[in-house]
Design a protein around this motif. Structure first.
Motif, mmCIF file in Angstrom:
data_model
loop_
_atom_site.group_PDB
_atom_site.id
_atom_site.type_symbol
_atom_site.label_atom_id
_atom_site.label_comp_id
_atom_site.label_asym_id
_atom_site.label_seq_id
_atom_site.Cartn_x
_atom_site.Cartn_y
_atom_site.Cartn_z
ATOM 1 N N ASP A 67 0.808 -1.219 0.000
ATOM 2 C CA ASP A 67 0.000 0.000 0.000
ATOM 3 C C ASP A 67 0.839 1.266 0.000
ATOM 4 O O ASP A 67 0.367 2.329 -0.412
ATOM 5 C CB ASP A 67 -0.935 0.011 1.218
ATOM 6 C CG ASP A 67 -2.101 -0.964 1.065
ATOM 7 O OD1 ASP A 67 -2.423 -1.316 -0.082
ATOM 8 O OD2 ASP A 67 -2.670 -1.364 2.092
ATOM 9 N N LYS A 94 -9.816 0.010 1.367
ATOM 10 C CA LYS A 94 -8.883 -0.291 2.453
ATOM 11 C C LYS A 94 -7.508 0.277 2.156
ATOM 12 O O LYS A 94 -6.861 0.886 3.026
ATOM 13 C CB LYS A 94 -8.803 -1.802 2.658
ATOM 14 C CG LYS A 94 -7.867 -2.226 3.776
ATOM 15 C CD LYS A 94 -7.832 -3.750 3.922
ATOM 16 C CE LYS A 94 -6.854 -4.176 5.011
ATOM 17 N NZ LYS A 94 -6.785 -5.675 5.131
ATOM 18 N N SER A 95 -7.045 0.111 0.931
ATOM 19 C CA SER A 95 -5.721 0.616 0.553
ATOM 20 C C SER A 95 -5.672 2.134 0.576
ATOM 21 O O SER A 95 -4.720 2.738 1.085
ATOM 22 C CB SER A 95 -5.344 0.102 -0.845
ATOM 23 O OG SER A 95 -5.176 -1.298 -0.853
ATOM 24 N N TYR A 98 -5.510 3.581 4.038
ATOM 25 C CA TYR A 98 -4.146 3.523 4.580
ATOM 26 C C TYR A 98 -3.285 4.636 3.960
ATOM 27 O O TYR A 98 -2.534 5.324 4.666
ATOM 28 C CB TYR A 98 -3.525 2.160 4.274
ATOM 29 C CG TYR A 98 -2.056 2.077 4.626
ATOM 30 C CD1 TYR A 98 -1.646 1.772 5.924
ATOM 31 C CD2 TYR A 98 -1.070 2.337 3.666
ATOM 32 C CE1 TYR A 98 -0.295 1.720 6.258
ATOM 33 C CE2 TYR A 98 0.283 2.290 3.987
ATOM 34 C CZ TYR A 98 0.660 1.985 5.283
ATOM 35 O OH TYR A 98 1.989 1.942 5.608
ATOM 36 N N ASP A 101 -4.192 7.931 5.530
ATOM 37 C CA ASP A 101 -3.764 8.065 6.929
ATOM 38 C C ASP A 101 -2.259 8.247 7.063
ATOM 39 O O ASP A 101 -1.788 8.743 8.092
ATOM 40 C CB ASP A 101 -4.199 6.829 7.727
ATOM 41 C CG ASP A 101 -5.714 6.737 7.868
ATOM 42 O OD1 ASP A 101 -6.390 7.758 7.634
ATOM 43 O OD2 ASP A 101 -6.218 5.656 8.207
ATOM 44 N N THR A 102 -1.518 7.866 6.024
ATOM 45 C CA THR A 102 -0.054 7.918 6.123
ATOM 46 C C THR A 102 0.591 8.859 5.113
ATOM 47 O O THR A 102 1.816 8.945 5.056
ATOM 48 C CB THR A 102 0.543 6.508 5.918
ATOM 49 O OG1 THR A 102 0.169 6.012 4.614
ATOM 50 C CG2 THR A 102 0.045 5.540 6.979
#
Length: 477
Positions: A67, A94-95, A98, A101-102
């Motif tokens: 990811d 989902k990917s 992530y 969030d990062t």
């Protein structure tokens, strides 16, 4: 659906309707009974099994690609543009969650325009309110995009696509749109064949305005000749496209249509319309009755009644010597754009993806539906001005503000751009309803680009739209 409940006058005897109303002449359907030939179209069990086998292969690719890599961004982008994304919504969400969030861990050290723009677009598409400040690093001391970026055509192309997801107050994305589009047009003559084809397609129709079936039909051949082409993704996209095409062909054969029975209470010119509408709502009721959701059809009927009443109001204007103000016109024209009715009706058959809450939302005239309707009405009125002059926004604006046709068109196009930004804003999280519901409304706005951006191809489908429909619904990959 009874006409009495619509408060619409009914003629009780045959009349020459052209004598009492100002009829607009449309040419007959260019399709006739063409799609009846697909009545026996079926999807074989072998096709379904092969689709599932290839689908599992693509799912494995998504799972095995990290990811936090550029490769994952590129993979998600290709899967979505090939038209296969709806098979992997959970994996993609989902990917991207992530990645969202990062992303701060990477954006400060990531100075590649293409990567930054691609990440921004994918996250905005998914509804994440990523800040447009990520593009500040590409500005010069005067606040303009650095001229050296013209050497990065792939980056300019991604910047152009990302700019279409801007909302109000994001000046940098307005600059990005102007900068990237002008530079891409300037550089176009010197690009290689593969790249120039992609750039031309993007300048004609951005990803944000691209339809879910037409976009992949154009992108798949381009991807097939790209050096980065992955055969697993390509083969799955082709098979899936052809199977969905068969479903659409079957549906079109079922609605190619209708012989009206004698309906004594309505005049001849309304018989076919009334019979067709009745059949549609009866079919809806039969389908949702099985799942105990009859209330959905009632919402759809009420929106149709609202639409007919608005049509009646427009008819009164056509006979009046007075021209409505823009505010008066848009209040009615937003409804007659039909998108309120279509947005509601499109939810009826969505199964367990929608609830009563979604119908309450869509019928409350939320900003997303208003904006989508405005895009339709304003674009239609600009292109079709002269065909339906007195009922067009152009005429109302000219009359109210005392400006020329050209000046009115400029201002109305500004209103259209504003409406697109309204839609972009309403699609950012947190949203009042789910993404599938929002997508139905946005898709309606996308149709406008196809029908009205260059000519009124809704009124005259012989120009280009017939070829587009044939290409998407008839020609397999």
């Amino acid at each position: 659906m009874e006409f009495e409940s619509l408060n619409v006058p009914i003629f009780t005897k045959e009349v020459d309707i052209d004598e009492i109303r100002r009829a607009i002449k449309y040419h007959p359907s260019v399709w006739g009974k063409y799609f009846l030939t697909y009545a026996s179209t079926e999807i074989s069990s072998a096709e379904e099994e092969e689709l599932q086998r290839q689908k599992n292969m693509v799912r494995t690719m998504l799972a095995q690609t990290p990811d936090d890599s550029l490769q994952k961004l590129e993979l998600i982008d290709v899967v979505q543009r090939l038209g296969s994304g709806y098979h992997f919504e959970e994996e993609i969400d989902k990917s991207l969650r992530y990645i969202h969030d990062t992303y701060l861990e990477y954006t400060s050290k990531d100075n590649d325009l293409r990567t930054t723009a691609l990440r921004f677009r994918l996250l905005r598409q998914q509804g994440y309110p990523l800040s447009c400040d990520v593009f500040d690093k590409f500005l010069d001391g005067e606040g303009n995009f650095e001229e050296s970026l013209v050497e990065n055509v792939e980056g300019l192309l991604e910047l152009y696509e990302a700019a279409h997801f801007g909302v109000h107050g994001e000046e940098i994305l307005d600059k990005a749109m102007e900068f990237s589009s002008s530079k891409l047009k300037y550089l176009l003559p010197n690009m290689n064949c593969s790249l120039s084809t992609r750039v031309k397609a993007a300048l004609e129709t951005s990803i944000r305005k691209s339809l879910s079936r037409l976009g992949p039909k154009k992108f798949i051949p381009m991807y097939q000749h790209d050096k980065s082409c992955n055969e697993i993704l390509l083969n799955f996209a082709k098979l899936d496209y052809n199977i969905v095409q068969k479903l659409h062909q079957k549906e079109l054969s079922e609605i190619t249509r209708w012989d009206a029975n004698a309906l004594e209470q309505v005049p001849a010119y309304l018989k076919i319309c009334y019979e067709a509408l009745s059949d549609v709502y009866i079919e809806m009721e039969n389908e949702v009755k099985e799942i105990g959701e009859l209330y959905r059809v009632q919402y759809a009927k009420e929106e149709m009644k609202k639409l007919v009443r608005a049509y009646l109001e427009e008819t009164k204007w056509s006979y009046s010597k007075d021209t409505p103000t823009m505010e008066e016109y848009m209040k009615v024209a937003i409804v007659t754009a039909t998108y309120m009715m279509l947005s509601t009706t499109s939810l009826v058959g969505m199964g367990n993806l929608v609830t009563k809450k979604d119908f309450d939302w869509v019928t409350s005239e939320p900003l997303l539906v208003i904006a989508s309707s405005a895009v339709c009405r304003l674009t239609n009125d600009v292109v079709g001005y002269g065909f339906e002059q007195k009922r067009a926004a152009v005429h109302c604006y000219m009359n109210q503000y005392g400006v020329s046709k050209e000046e009115a068109v400029v201002e109305i196009r500004k209103l259209t751009k504003k409406a697109w930004k309204d839609m972009n804003q309403e699609c950012l999280q947190p949203t009042p309803v789910s993404v599938p519901v929002l997508t139905r409304v946005v898709n309606l706005a996308r149709i406008v680009h196809l029908f009205y951006d260059y000519a009124d191809e809704y009124s005259n489908s012989k120009i280009n739209i017939k070829d587009v429909i044939y290409d998407v619904l008839v020609e397999p990959l």
